[in-house]
Structures are given as structure tokens and as C-alpha cells.
Write an enzyme that holds these catalytic residues in place. Sequence first.
Site, short mmCIF file in Angstrom:
data_model
loop_
_atom_site.label_atom_id
_atom_site.label_comp_id
_atom_site.label_asym_id
_atom_site.label_seq_id
_atom_site.Cartn_x
_atom_site.Cartn_y
_atom_site.Cartn_z
N GLU A 16 2.99 0.87 8.19
CA GLU A 16 1.42 0.57 8.56
C GLU A 16 0.80 0.13 7.46
OE1 GLU A 16 -0.17 4.57 9.31
OE2 GLU A 16 0.66 5.38 7.36
N HIS B 77 2.04 10.04 1.87
CA HIS B 77 0.40 9.32 1.88
C HIS B 77 -0.35 10.28 2.26
CE1 HIS B 77 2.02 7.72 5.66
NE2 HIS B 77 0.83 7.98 6.09
N ARG C 53 4.30 16.05 8.82
CA ARG C 53 3.28 16.62 7.80
C ARG C 53 4.01 17.52 6.90
NH1 ARG C 53 0.58 18.82 12.46
NH2 ARG C 53 -0.86 17.26 13.29
#
Length: 323
Positions: A120, A178, A198
Amino acid sequence: MTKPYPLQFQPEMKERIWGGRALEQFGLTLPEGSIGEGWMIGDHPNGTTKVINGELAGKGLDEIREAYGREWFGTKGFSEKNGRFPLLIKLLDCNDDLSIQVHPTDTYEGLPEGELGKTEMWYILDAKPGATIIYGLKDGVDRAAMEAAIAEGRIMDTLQEVPVQAGDAFYIPAGTVHALCAGVVVAEIQQNSDTTYRLYDYDRLGLDGELRDLHIEDSLNVIAYDGAGASRMTTEGVADGQWLTIASSPYFIVEKGIIRSTAAYETPATSFVILIVAEGSGKLKWADGELALAAGQAYLLPASLGGYELDGSLTVIRSVVPA
């Protein structure tokens, strides 16, 4: 046969525990709750956007893909893995910190069937004074060091925190640890994936009142400990009429352009074009019509559209799939 024309979609709004109401600044209508994500252009089982303009109004992006195929999306306008539209376009309102997370590559064995990896990029639309993000690992952090830090409750010690301001651009290849943090509004261009692992979530309760799941083993497996090629840049120096490449990957090429008068362009045969208006207003014109452009809106131009013009006072984020 419907002639190709620029498509605008009804966003799919997603409530998130870290969301807020900032997307209202773009004139978007939000449902009740803390809205963290607006899926502006999506063709995913978890969110498929529908056209709101022109002859195809009411049709989903999936229906258009099935009906018009490569004529509209270009020879590179499909995921080779699942046949869907290859990108997912979002606006994010980070009213609170997001979880510390990482995304897998297309080749990770743990991916759900039919799901892509997730590379992304972020373009910062707005940032409060002092806003930061988590962007990569500190030097020397390997899997053993990360496992130890997680076990000892000091994962934040392994992470790089960097300041951000409006106009900054961040490229985030799969494998890069990130997290967006409180106080930023972001345009996100990403692979068409909804898979997030996560590592840490501040022991927060989710919308259901339960602790949100962590994905420690998957995260440890997909982290690129030696780096995945992440890069960042400021983009303030773009001159009128210029286009600056702010992210380049096998999945998308993203440019920032400044328009102060009428400028003519052509869609490539290999790819659709996505325009996100970061600032300003104006018009998008093509052979058969024109469409008003407004900040915070996203537009999908078919590969077969051909020539088009941008007119007005605009800051535009333009994305294509590489040939």
C-alpha cells in the site's frame, strides 16, 4: 453497449474504534459512529462500491468488471490471482492510534483463499501539529528480538516513529511494520486486500466490547526484518502542470499533480486511471461530457476512455497499474 465514461462511486463507510468524523470535511455523508475508513473504490467481498453517476448508476464495481472486462479496465486491470479489480482506494480518519500491524505478500501460505497480499501507500491529506506514524523497525531488530520484545511487553521499543505533515507520501510494501497514529487523514492506495496482522493493539476493546485479536505468529512470519523497500518523501515542490511519482510498485504507480488551468491527458490502453482530488475543485471533461471534481472524491477512468481534460485549481493523486 455503454460508452466508457468516468465513474464515481458511493463510498462504503466502515466504523472503526480508532475512527472519528473528519471525513465529513469532504462533504461525505457518514453514518452514526466512529468512521475510520471510507472505501471509495472497492471490489472486495468485504465492501463493493456502486456507481452513482451516468448510465451505470446503481451497478457495483464487480458487475461492471464482469460486463466490460479488459475493454474498460485495461490489459493489466485485473488481479491475476482472483480476477477482481486489483486496487482498493480508501480515505482514512485516524482519530486515535491504529494497531501496530503488518501485511503479507501474495505468496504467503497463510492467506485466506482468493485473498491478495497487501502492499500500500499513504498520501497525508491532513495532519494535526505533532502527528506521527509508526514506520518500520529500528536497526538490528530481527525475529528473535521482536519475539522477546513482545513477550516482555516492550514492542514499542523496536519501532520507528516519524513525524508527518500534509503532503507527505509513504510507500509501504508488504512485510513493513507500520501504524497510522492519531491526528491524520490519509488517502490510501493499496492492493485489493483486507488482510491485516496485528502485533499490538494497546489492550483496547473492539466495537463488540472484547479484546481485539492479535496475530503474532502470522506477523512474525511475514515481517521483512531486513526491509522491504519502504520509502517516504515530501511532495511540496510540485510545480503547476507537473506530475511527481510518489510511489512505484509492481501493483500501482502513484503520482501527484498540480492543475491550475486546463490540461489534457490520455488514458493508457493497459490500465484504468484513478484520480483522487486531494485539494481544490474543478472539472473532468471527456469527449461525451464533463463531471465536477471535489476534494475528497475519487474517480475511475476506464482504459478505453481515451482523451480527457482536467480543469480548475486542483491537487490530484493519480494512480495506474504498471504496464
